[in-house]
Design a protein around this motif. Sequence first.
Motif, PDB file in Angstrom:
ATOM      1  N   SER A   1       6.129  -7.995   6.294  1.00 41.46           N
ATOM      2  CA  SER A   1       7.389  -7.362   5.911  1.00 41.46           C
ATOM      3  C   SER A   1       7.146  -6.191   4.963  1.00 41.46           C
ATOM      4  N   LEU A   2       6.213  -6.378   4.045  1.00 41.03           N
ATOM      5  CA  LEU A   2       5.861  -5.306   3.127  1.00 41.03           C
ATOM      6  C   LEU A   2       5.306  -4.106   3.897  1.00 41.03           C
ATOM      7  N   CYS A   3       4.432  -4.388   4.853  1.00 42.62           N
ATOM      8  CA  CYS A   3       3.886  -3.313   5.693  1.00 42.62           C
ATOM      9  C   CYS A   3       5.003  -2.592   6.429  1.00 42.62           C
ATOM     10  N   ASN A   4       5.923  -3.345   7.005  1.00 42.99           N
ATOM     11  CA  ASN A   4       7.038  -2.740   7.741  1.00 42.99           C
ATOM     12  C   ASN A   4       7.861  -1.833   6.844  1.00 42.99           C
ATOM     13  N   THR A   5       8.186  -2.317   5.662  1.00 41.79           N
ATOM     14  CA  THR A   5       9.029  -1.560   4.743  1.00 41.79           C
ATOM     15  C   THR A   5       8.356  -0.265   4.304  1.00 41.79           C
ATOM     16  N   LEU A   6       7.048  -0.302   4.158  1.00 39.81           N
ATOM     17  CA  LEU A   6       6.305   0.877   3.712  1.00 39.81           C
ATOM     18  C   LEU A   6       5.813   1.735   4.876  1.00 39.81           C
ATOM     19  N   GLY A   7       6.125   1.326   6.105  1.00 38.92           N
ATOM     20  CA  GLY A   7       5.716   2.095   7.274  1.00 38.92           C
ATOM     21  C   GLY A   7       4.233   1.997   7.577  1.00 38.92           C
ATOM     22  N   LEU A   8       3.644   0.858   7.256  1.00 41.17           N
ATOM     23  CA  LEU A   8       2.217   0.629   7.499  1.00 41.17           C
ATOM     24  C   LEU A   8       2.042  -0.293   8.698  1.00 41.17           C
ATOM     25  N   ASN A   9       0.931  -0.109   9.403  1.00 42.32           N
ATOM     26  CA  ASN A   9       0.631  -0.956  10.554  1.00 42.32           C
ATOM     27  C   ASN A   9      -0.421  -1.979  10.143  1.00 42.32           C
ATOM     28  N   LEU A  10      -0.081  -3.238  10.236  1.00 39.86           N
ATOM     29  CA  LEU A  10      -0.970  -4.324   9.814  1.00 39.86           C
ATOM     30  C   LEU A  10      -2.293  -4.307  10.581  1.00 39.86           C
ATOM     31  N   TYR A  11      -2.229  -4.040  11.872  1.00 39.10           N
ATOM     32  CA  TYR A  11      -3.448  -4.011  12.694  1.00 39.10           C
ATOM     33  C   TYR A  11      -4.375  -2.878  12.255  1.00 39.10           C
ATOM     34  N   ASP A  12      -3.812  -1.719  11.943  1.00 40.36           N
ATOM     35  CA  ASP A  12      -4.624  -0.604  11.468  1.00 40.36           C
ATOM     36  C   ASP A  12      -5.302  -0.940  10.148  1.00 40.36           C
ATOM     37  N   ILE A  13      -4.570  -1.620   9.272  1.00 40.73           N
ATOM     38  CA  ILE A  13      -5.141  -2.040   7.988  1.00 40.73           C
ATOM     39  C   ILE A  13      -6.284  -3.026   8.221  1.00 40.73           C
ATOM     40  N   LEU A  14      -6.068  -3.969   9.116  1.00 41.49           N
ATOM     41  CA  LEU A  14      -7.108  -4.944   9.445  1.00 41.49           C
ATOM     42  C   LEU A  14      -8.353  -4.243   9.995  1.00 41.49           C
ATOM     43  N   LEU A  15      -8.163  -3.279  10.875  1.00 39.38           N
ATOM     44  CA  LEU A  15      -9.303  -2.546  11.444  1.00 39.38           C
ATOM     45  C   LEU A  15     -10.068  -1.771  10.375  1.00 39.38           C
ATOM     46  N   LYS A  16      -9.351  -1.135   9.457  1.00 39.21           N
ATOM     47  CA  LYS A  16     -10.014  -0.398   8.377  1.00 39.21           C
ATOM     48  C   LYS A  16     -10.832  -1.335   7.503  1.00 39.21           C
ATOM     49  N   GLU A  17     -10.257  -2.483   7.186  1.00 38.95           N
ATOM     50  CA  GLU A  17     -10.984  -3.453   6.360  1.00 38.95           C
ATOM     51  C   GLU A  17     -12.188  -4.017   7.120  1.00 38.95           C
ATOM     52  N   TYR A  18     -12.003  -4.265   8.389  1.00 40.79           N
ATOM     53  CA  TYR A  18     -13.092  -4.758   9.252  1.00 40.79           C
ATOM     54  C   TYR A  18     -14.238  -3.753   9.295  1.00 40.79           C
ATOM     55  N   ASP A  19     -13.900  -2.474   9.472  1.00 46.77           N
ATOM     56  CA  ASP A  19     -14.925  -1.423   9.496  1.00 46.77           C
ATOM     57  C   ASP A  19     -15.644  -1.330   8.159  1.00 46.77           C
ATOM     58  N   LYS A  20     -14.887  -1.453   7.054  1.00 45.94           N
ATOM     59  CA  LYS A  20     -15.496  -1.387   5.725  1.00 45.94           C
ATOM     60  C   LYS A  20     -16.472  -2.547   5.520  1.00 45.94           C
ATOM     61  N   ILE A  21     -16.060  -3.731   5.934  1.00 47.09           N
ATOM     62  CA  ILE A  21     -16.932  -4.900   5.790  1.00 47.09           C
ATOM     63  C   ILE A  21     -18.181  -4.740   6.648  1.00 47.09           C
ATOM     64  N   ASN A  22     -18.005  -4.262   7.869  1.00 49.43           N
ATOM     65  CA  ASN A  22     -19.166  -4.070   8.753  1.00 49.43           C
ATOM     66  C   ASN A  22     -20.085  -2.979   8.255  1.00 49.43           C
ATOM     67  N   THR A  23     -19.516  -1.935   7.662  1.00 47.05           N
ATOM     68  CA  THR A  23     -20.332  -0.835   7.153  1.00 47.05           C
ATOM     69  C   THR A  23     -21.091  -1.253   5.911  1.00 47.05           C
ATOM     70  N   LEU A  24     -20.401  -1.860   4.983  1.00 46.51           N
ATOM     71  CA  LEU A  24     -21.027  -2.238   3.720  1.00 46.51           C
ATOM     72  C   LEU A  24     -21.730  -3.582   3.777  1.00 46.51           C
ATOM     73  N   GLY A  25     -21.307  -4.443   4.681  1.00 45.55           N
ATOM     74  CA  GLY A  25     -21.926  -5.759   4.825  1.00 45.55           C
ATOM     75  C   GLY A  25     -21.933  -6.526   3.518  1.00 45.55           C
ATOM     76  N   LYS A  26     -23.060  -7.111   3.187  1.00 49.00           N
ATOM     77  CA  LYS A  26     -23.203  -7.894   1.966  1.00 49.00           C
ATOM     78  C   LYS A  26     -23.039  -7.054   0.714  1.00 49.00           C
ATOM     79  N   TYR A  27     -23.202  -5.744   0.850  1.00 49.69           N
ATOM     80  CA  TYR A  27     -23.110  -4.864  -0.310  1.00 49.69           C
ATOM     81  C   TYR A  27     -21.670  -4.583  -0.706  1.00 49.69           C
ATOM     82  N   ASN A  28     -20.718  -5.125   0.054  1.00 53.74           N
ATOM     83  CA  ASN A  28     -19.312  -5.036  -0.287  1.00 53.74           C
ATOM     84  C   ASN A  28     -19.042  -5.799  -1.591  1.00 53.74           C
ATOM     85  N   LEU A  29     -19.795  -6.866  -1.795  1.00 52.22           N
ATOM     86  CA  LEU A  29     -19.798  -7.673  -3.030  1.00 52.22           C
ATOM     87  C   LEU A  29     -18.398  -8.110  -3.492  1.00 52.22           C
ATOM     88  N   ARG A  30     -17.672  -8.731  -2.625  1.00 48.14           N
ATOM     89  CA  ARG A  30     -16.379  -9.295  -3.038  1.00 48.14           C
ATOM     90  C   ARG A  30     -16.509 -10.752  -3.265  1.00 48.14           C
TER      91      ARG A  30
END
Length: 134
Positions: free
Chosen positions: A105-134
């Motif tokens: 709902s928050l994504c909808n209200t702000l005009g964000l696409n949940l799937y796009d956000i998931l893909l960006k986070e997925y790419d970041k995790i794959n790029t940084l791997g273990k060095y993401n350090l979360r």
Amino acid sequence: MKDIIFDDFQNNVDASLIRHRSLLDIMTKLQESESRINRAIAKSVTNCGCISIEAKKQKLPSKDSDLSIENLSQCLETHIKGKLCENCRDIIESEIGTNLFYLTSLCNTLGLNLYDILLKEYDKINTLGKYNLR
């Protein structure tokens, strides 16, 4: 195919949200749902007892150790002992589902696409791997 499921979910959430359309309502409902997740987990410990928390300082290997960052997660503990019973699992899954509803709902209200956000986070995790350090 997966993007269709996400988009369909996001569209259904938008159609279902009637009472809490205000950004402030959505923000507070999201925060409340996060608290309910925490409460359900705490109740799994204090009321049901299917899991317990045995927290202590995390023991990191010495500097002289040949442990690499790739193997670091093997040294760290979750502090959870036991396994969620079916009832507690159902309750926690339900609370997480509610949280996903309000996050979407928050994504909808702000005009964000949940799937796009998931893909960006997925790419970041794959790029940084273990060095993401979360």
